[in-house]
Each structure stands twice: as C-alpha cells, then as structure tokens.
Design a protein around this motif. Structure first.
Motif, mmCIF file in Angstrom:
data_model
loop_
_atom_site.group_PDB
_atom_site.id
_atom_site.type_symbol
_atom_site.label_atom_id
_atom_site.label_comp_id
_atom_site.label_asym_id
_atom_site.label_seq_id
_atom_site.Cartn_x
_atom_site.Cartn_y
_atom_site.Cartn_z
ATOM 1 N N ALA A 4 0.848 -1.185 0.000
ATOM 2 C CA ALA A 4 0.000 0.000 0.000
ATOM 3 C C ALA A 4 0.893 1.248 0.000
ATOM 4 C CB ALA A 4 -0.907 0.015 1.216
ATOM 5 N N CYS B 207 -7.912 8.942 -6.974
ATOM 6 C CA CYS B 207 -7.880 7.577 -6.441
ATOM 7 C C CYS B 207 -9.105 6.771 -6.884
ATOM 8 C CB CYS B 207 -7.817 7.603 -4.918
ATOM 9 S SG CYS B 207 -7.785 5.937 -4.226
ATOM 10 N N ALA C 34 -9.644 5.863 -1.583
ATOM 11 C CA ALA C 34 -8.849 5.507 -0.402
ATOM 12 C C ALA C 34 -8.230 6.726 0.263
ATOM 13 C CB ALA C 34 -7.742 4.528 -0.798
ATOM 14 N N LEU D 299 -4.509 8.308 3.815
ATOM 15 C CA LEU D 299 -4.841 7.222 2.893
ATOM 16 C C LEU D 299 -5.165 5.985 3.726
ATOM 17 C CD1 LEU D 299 -2.277 6.447 0.082
ATOM 18 C CD2 LEU D 299 -3.272 4.643 1.467
ATOM 19 N N CYS E 90 -6.357 0.790 -0.395
ATOM 20 C CA CYS E 90 -5.371 1.110 -1.435
ATOM 21 C C CYS E 90 -4.864 -0.152 -2.111
ATOM 22 C CB CYS E 90 -4.198 1.870 -0.831
ATOM 23 S SG CYS E 90 -2.867 2.154 -2.024
ATOM 24 N N GLU F 12 -2.706 0.146 -4.640
ATOM 25 C CA GLU F 12 -1.588 0.683 -5.435
ATOM 26 C C GLU F 12 -2.045 0.927 -6.867
ATOM 27 O OE1 GLU F 12 2.807 -0.131 -5.678
ATOM 28 O OE2 GLU F 12 2.196 -1.591 -4.167
ATOM 29 N N CYS F 13 -3.350 1.108 -7.009
ATOM 30 C CA CYS F 13 -3.994 1.317 -8.306
ATOM 31 C C CYS F 13 -4.027 0.056 -9.165
ATOM 32 C CB CYS F 13 -3.397 2.487 -9.084
ATOM 33 S SG CYS F 13 -3.876 4.094 -8.421
ATOM 34 N N PRO G 101 0.705 4.080 -9.251
ATOM 35 C CA PRO G 101 -0.100 4.799 -8.257
ATOM 36 C C PRO G 101 -0.386 6.236 -8.710
ATOM 37 C CG PRO G 101 1.641 3.568 -7.182
ATOM 38 C CD PRO G 101 1.921 3.500 -8.664
ATOM 39 N N CYS H 161 -1.955 8.673 -7.082
ATOM 40 C CA CYS H 161 -1.717 9.716 -6.076
ATOM 41 C C CYS H 161 -0.262 10.174 -6.134
ATOM 42 C CB CYS H 161 -2.083 9.213 -4.684
ATOM 43 S SG CYS H 161 -1.330 7.636 -4.231
ATOM 44 N N CYS I 289 3.513 10.779 -1.403
ATOM 45 C CA CYS I 289 2.780 9.512 -1.484
ATOM 46 C C CYS I 289 3.820 8.444 -1.823
ATOM 47 C CB CYS I 289 1.715 9.550 -2.571
ATOM 48 S SG CYS I 289 0.479 10.844 -2.338
#
Ligand code: SF4
Ligand code: SF4
Length: 99
Positions: free
Chosen positions: A2, A19, A23, A48, A53, A55-56, A63, A65, A74
């Motif tokens: 994360a 996001c 998150a 966050l 999360c 991590e996309c 990510p 963010c 981030c």
C-alpha cells in the motif's frame, strides 16, 4: 504494497479525486468502506486508508496519487508490503463491498 502519505503533505487536495478506490481523505474527514463510516485517521493532513489502497492495481499501471502529488509525499509503505495477488484480492473485495 500500500501507499502511505507522509507528514510532508501540503493539503493541496490533488490526489483525492485521482484515487479509483476512494482511499484518500481530507484530514478530519471520516473514511468509508461499504456502508460503514470510520473515524478520521489524520486530522492535520490528507490521509490514505491502506485497507482500500490497491496501489492502483486493476485500474492504472502506477499509483495515481504519487503521480500527481507535487511534493512526492505519497510513497510505498514499508510496513504494508503486499503481493500483486493480495492487491488483486483487495480490489475484488472492494468490488463486492463498494468503495
Ligand atoms: Fe488510491 Fe492508487 Fe493512491 Fe492507492 S495508490 S491511494 S489506490 S490512487
Ligand atoms: Fe497531500 Fe500530495 Fe495529496 Fe497534495 S497530492 S493532498 S500534497 S498527499
């Protein structure tokens, strides 16, 4: 793994709308998972929720963010290392629960 937001956050708000898992929350704002609302994790800066999360993973190659943060605060959370399989499973759980 994360992502985490460090205390370097300048509260610009750029990351929150990026996001895909909702998150990220403004400091002081309650966070939500499914139908449940939880107390804010931070009151001073954006924060966050690691539980949300991925991590996309499942949405983007990197990510989002971290990509938009102007002060690069981030970062990968060394205390929350997860495999791709775990992140996929987290995304599936969020798909079912709602974000
Ligand atoms: Fe959201 Fe992706 Fe950042 Fe995780 S890495 S908080 S899923 S934008
Ligand atoms: Fe904080 Fe970076 Fe998000 Fe801006 S983009 S609110 S500085 S974490």
């Amino acid at each position: 793994m994360a992502i985490m937001i460090t205390s370097e956050c300048i509260n610009c708000g750029a990351c929150e709308p990026e996001c895909p898992n909702t998150a990220i929350y403004e400091g002081g704002a309650n966070w939500v998972l499914g139908n449940d609302s939880h107390d804010a994790i931070s009151t001073d800066t954006y924060y966050l929720v690691a539980e949300k999360c991925t991590e996309c993973v499942g949405f983007h190659d990197a990510p989002q963010c971290a990509a938009v943060c102007p002060v690069d605060c981030c970062i990968a959370d060394p205390n929350n290392v997860e495999t791709k399989e775990q992140l996929d499973a987290k995304k599936e759980k969020l798909d079912q629960l709602g974000r």
